[in-house]
Write a protein that holds these residues in place. Structure first.
Motif, short mmCIF file in Angstrom:
data_model
loop_
_atom_site.label_atom_id
_atom_site.label_comp_id
_atom_site.label_asym_id
_atom_site.label_seq_id
_atom_site.Cartn_x
_atom_site.Cartn_y
_atom_site.Cartn_z
N LEU A 62 -59.10 -37.36 -16.34
CA LEU A 62 -59.69 -36.05 -16.53
C LEU A 62 -58.64 -34.96 -16.65
O LEU A 62 -58.95 -33.78 -16.77
N PRO A 103 -62.05 -36.52 -25.35
CA PRO A 103 -62.18 -35.33 -26.19
C PRO A 103 -61.61 -35.58 -27.58
O PRO A 103 -60.56 -36.22 -27.73
N PRO A 117 -51.76 -23.73 -9.06
CA PRO A 117 -51.91 -24.65 -10.19
C PRO A 117 -51.15 -24.22 -11.44
O PRO A 117 -50.61 -25.07 -12.15
N THR A 125 -58.81 -25.46 -25.66
CA THR A 125 -59.01 -26.12 -24.37
C THR A 125 -58.31 -27.46 -24.28
O THR A 125 -58.21 -28.01 -23.21
N GLN A 126 -57.85 -28.00 -25.41
CA GLN A 126 -57.20 -29.30 -25.38
C GLN A 126 -56.05 -29.37 -26.37
O GLN A 126 -56.01 -28.63 -27.34
N GLN A 160 -55.56 -31.93 -21.01
CA GLN A 160 -56.32 -30.74 -20.63
C GLN A 160 -55.35 -29.58 -20.50
O GLN A 160 -54.13 -29.77 -20.41
N ILE A 161 -55.89 -28.39 -20.43
CA ILE A 161 -55.05 -27.21 -20.31
C ILE A 161 -55.37 -26.50 -19.01
O ILE A 161 -56.53 -26.43 -18.61
N ILE A 162 -54.33 -26.01 -18.35
CA ILE A 162 -54.54 -25.31 -17.08
C ILE A 162 -54.93 -23.88 -17.40
O ILE A 162 -54.31 -23.23 -18.23
N GLN A 163 -55.99 -23.42 -16.77
CA GLN A 163 -56.39 -22.05 -17.08
C GLN A 163 -55.74 -21.09 -16.09
O GLN A 163 -55.52 -21.41 -14.93
N LEU A 215 -60.14 -27.38 -10.42
CA LEU A 215 -60.82 -26.20 -10.95
C LEU A 215 -59.92 -25.40 -11.89
O LEU A 215 -60.41 -24.61 -12.69
N SER A 216 -58.61 -25.57 -11.76
CA SER A 216 -57.72 -24.80 -12.61
C SER A 216 -57.69 -25.36 -14.03
O SER A 216 -57.21 -24.70 -14.95
N LEU A 217 -58.19 -26.57 -14.23
CA LEU A 217 -58.23 -27.13 -15.57
C LEU A 217 -59.49 -26.64 -16.29
O LEU A 217 -60.53 -26.45 -15.66
N LEU A 218 -59.39 -26.47 -17.58
CA LEU A 218 -60.57 -26.07 -18.34
C LEU A 218 -61.58 -27.21 -18.33
O LEU A 218 -61.21 -28.36 -18.12
N PRO A 219 -62.88 -26.92 -18.55
CA PRO A 219 -63.89 -27.98 -18.50
C PRO A 219 -63.53 -29.13 -19.43
O PRO A 219 -62.99 -28.90 -20.51
N PHE A 220 -63.85 -30.35 -18.98
CA PHE A 220 -63.47 -31.54 -19.74
C PHE A 220 -64.41 -31.77 -20.91
O PHE A 220 -63.98 -31.98 -22.02
#
Lengths: 377, 337
Positions: free
Chosen positions: A49, A120, A153, A224-225, A238-241, B101-106
């Protein structure tokens, strides 16, 4: 699902995707590897994930299908098999697969492929081609500076910015900052910046292996990816927001002393000093003296601790500006010097309490900033 | 899925959430408060579906997102709960959560974190959660559930929008059991009365054929106890305890049945015998009402309440139960029903 392939190829595929198999158990099915038999090949996928890796293995597919199988069990079983033809059949009870190789046979219970998180797909968005050698170097120069502590994070990621014809990567952990710039062969349509988990980049380096063909990097339109298309596999990260700190502010604009020394010698002296600094909080002291009366300038690396003793190492250096001293954590020094490995490095300082800047000589693509340690001289 | 979001009763709570959703004014953190079995987990899951559903009138319960969430397979919906064998939610679970939670939704639109029994968060875990509750990353919704609001830190309570869920009227529960779950009227009535307004308890009893028999057994044990003398009572109580954590839960369920029985008796004694839980016990209630005064009944109720609370606070179950059986008044001549 009914197919056959070579044990060697299947094992290689499992090894590639195996690194993306989850170790935490929030979603148990992420400990599985997804097998998809399609046309004339077998696709293997795994995800934790955070990253997802897919790879393809040549296979003779008689019947298409898909199934998720516990990764650890499967790879332990497959790696112990002889290199022979492997038959994978799922026709019996639901979600069970039969694997035959030479005179060994096994039945493994898996899970419905529909329960596996969808890998994805990064279809839209824009792509850039990167030379794997350049990418490997860029990643190597920044990832070690990313934080390993997950309490912030954003700092566990590498800030990655595409703008015009350049790619900038930056990582910081609160004590040091690494910034590396790469020229792109073609301009990107618009500026885009994302924070990529440092772990994803580390895995990417491993996947790159000795690949020489260019790597295609695609950023999804939604941002987002990030997809890395390699010869052996596809990796989606995944990308860290969050907002990455404005690192430009952290790079000192000027300096009082600039010292140029050989990286190899500097690294060796630092390693020796680190031995003596071990129980003194890792403090390694550096003194820079400009040339005087025809004597060359010098760089002195020393460490001392009450219990162990002390040491001093000295080397020739070109020192501009005033004599100066500064102390750093030895590990931070060895990390950056080991990464530079050859050539010459410039160390720029202003005062014992302001950050030191390391730059390789002969290239202006890399900047490394380290916070000093406060010591009584 | 209908406008009820799969919840039995508490229409106003659902309506408020629906309204926030259509107005695009959802809070980033909700605190769902109510007794166990009232539907907090159901509502939290429906909320997770609602913010990820692909259909125009969320949650539809049909789309891939809704189905994955219902089956607990959605990578963006994290459920944090007390780990097996522990009594509290430790800080390490919160730390792990914060990184994810810091990752964008999968795959979905929104990451939803459901923290069950938030009143079991340790102080450290609660404090670690404050920052996330106060300003979670965008694309994140948190739903905390708890039955004892007072056990939460005030700093947690003040950072969440509170949604109170109340026990459901028996008639409403009966109707829901009949229409949505196809239970016949008589059984639905029994289940609903035993559940005391908690749909979760009624559904659990419906799924477990042993449950109703267990209730009858509990009542029989109570009848035997109140008819017996002191030494005999201790003998009767002994087999009811022992067996560790699971037994503790079983014992609490037993005490709930006993409490309902005494509540019925109190109702009969005061002359309002319409809302009885165990209507079949009527002859015994009349007998008991004649033999005991109101203060006796009140003391029995208080003793059972006290024992439940002590067991919940980790008092030795055997001791708590011994004290309880000695305090119950004596009523000889009760008959099996």
């Amino acid at each position: 699902m009914r197919l056959s392939c070579l044990q060697e190829n299947f094992k290689r595929g499992l090894d590639i995707v195996g690194r993306a198999v989850a170790t935490r158990t929030t979603l148990p099915i992420t400990q599985d590897v997804l097998l998809v038999a399609e046309e004339s090949r077998l696709k293997l996928c795994a995800t934790n994930l955070e990253i997802a890796i897919s790879c393809w293995v040549g296979a003779k597919v008689e019947e298409e299908g898909s199934l998720a199988i516990p990764a650890r069990l499967l790879s332990e079983f497959v790696s112990s098999l002889p290199n022979d033809r492997l038959d994978i059949i799922s026709s019996g009870p639901a979600n069970q697969v039969q694997i035959k190789c030479a005179r060994t046979e096994a039945h493994i219970s898996g899970h419905d492929a529909d329960d596996f998180p969808p890998i994805p797909s990064v279809g839209d968005g824009f792509s850039v081609q990167l030379d794997p050698e350049v990418l490997r170097k860029a990643i190597g120069r920044v990832v070690f500076a990313a934080a390993t502590d997950e309490s912030r994070p954003v700092l566990t990621g590498v800030y990655t910015e595409f703008e015009d014809r350049s790619l900038t990567m930056a990582a910081a952990d609160g004590f040091r900052l690494s910034v590396h710039k790469v020229a792109l062969s073609e301009a990107v349509p618009e500026k885009i910046s994302v924070i990529v988990p440092a772990r994803a980049y580390s895995e990417l380096t491993r996947l790159l292996g000795d690949q020489t063909d260019p790597v295609t990097v695609t950023i999804s339109a939604s941002g987002t990816q990030l997809l890395f298309h390699l010869n052996s596999a596809d990796m989606v990260s995944q990308i860290i927001q969050g907002t990455f700190p404005n690192y430009q502010q952290l790079i000192p604009k000027s300096h009082g002393t600039r010292c140029v020394a050989d990286v190899g010698e500097f690294l060796r002296s630092t390693k020796i000093a680190s031995v003596f600094a071990r129980d003194g909080s890792g403090i390694v002291r550096i003194q820079m003296g400009p040339s005087d009366d025809g004597l060359p300038g010098k760089l002195v690396v020393s460490a001392r601790s009450e219990e162990v003793g002390d040491n001093t190492g000295e080397m020739d250096a070109v020192v501009d500006g005033d004599a100066s001293k500064i102390a750093f954590n030895g590990r931070y020094l060895t990390d950056v010097l080991a990464e530079l490995s050859t050539g010459q490095v410039a160390l720029e300082t202003t005062s014992p309490s302001s950050p030191g800047v390391f730059r390789p000589i002969g290239a202006d693509d890399y900047t490394h900033v380290v916070m000093p340690m406060f010591v009584q001289w | 899925m209908t406008a009820t979001w799969g919840l039995i009763g508490n229409g106003s709570a659902v309506a408020a959430l629906r309204h926030s959703l259509t107005q695009d004014r959802l809070a980033h953190a909700y605190l769902l408060v109510g007794p166990d079995g009232v539907g907090k987990a159901t509502l939290a899951r429906a909320l997770a579906q609602a913010v990820n559903c692909l259909q125009p009138d969320p949650p539809c319960g049909e789309c891939t997102q809704c189905r994955r969430i219902a089956n607990g397979l959605h990578p963006d919906v994290t459920v944090v709960t007390v780990e097996a064998g522990k009594r509290e939610i430790g800080i390490h679970l919160i730390r792990e959560l914060q990184f994810s939670l810091s990752l964008l939704p999968f795959e979905g639109r929104t990451r939803v974190t459901i923290i069950h029994d938030a009143d079991r968060l340790t102080t450290e875990a609660s404090n670690a959660l404050l920052k996330t509750l106060e300003e979670p990353p965008p694309h994140v919704v948190l739903a905390l559930t708890c039955h004892d609001e007072e056990a939460l830190l005030p700093t947690i309570r003040s950072r969440c929008r509170r949604v109170a869920l109340n026990p459901v009227a028996t008639a409403e529960l009966v109707q829901a059991l009949e229409t949505a779950h196809g239970v016949d009227r008589e059984l639905a009535g029994t289940l609903a009365r035993h559940a005391r307004g908690l749909p979760g308890r009624a559904l659990a009893a419906m799924a477990d054929p042993e449950a109703l028999a267990g209730v009858s057994r509990s009542i029989a044990q109570l009848r035997a106890l109140v008819a017996a003398d002191t030494p005999q009572r201790l003998e009767l109580a002994a087999p009811l305890t022992g067996g560790g954590g699971a037994a503790r839960e079983g014992l609490l369920a037993l005490l709930r049945v006993w409490l309902d029985w005494w509540r019925d008796l109190l109702l009969v004694k005061t002359g309002c015998s319409s809302g009885l839980v165990f209507a079949a016990e009527m002859p015994n209630y009349e007998h008991g009402a004649a033999a005991l005064g109101l203060p006796d009944i009140r003391r029995a109720v208080a003793a059972i309440y006290g024992a439940s609370r002590q067991i919940d606070l980790n008092v030795n179950p055997r001791l708590a139960l011994d004290v309880l059986v000695l305090r119950l008044p004596k009523v000889p001549g009760l008959t099996p029903t």
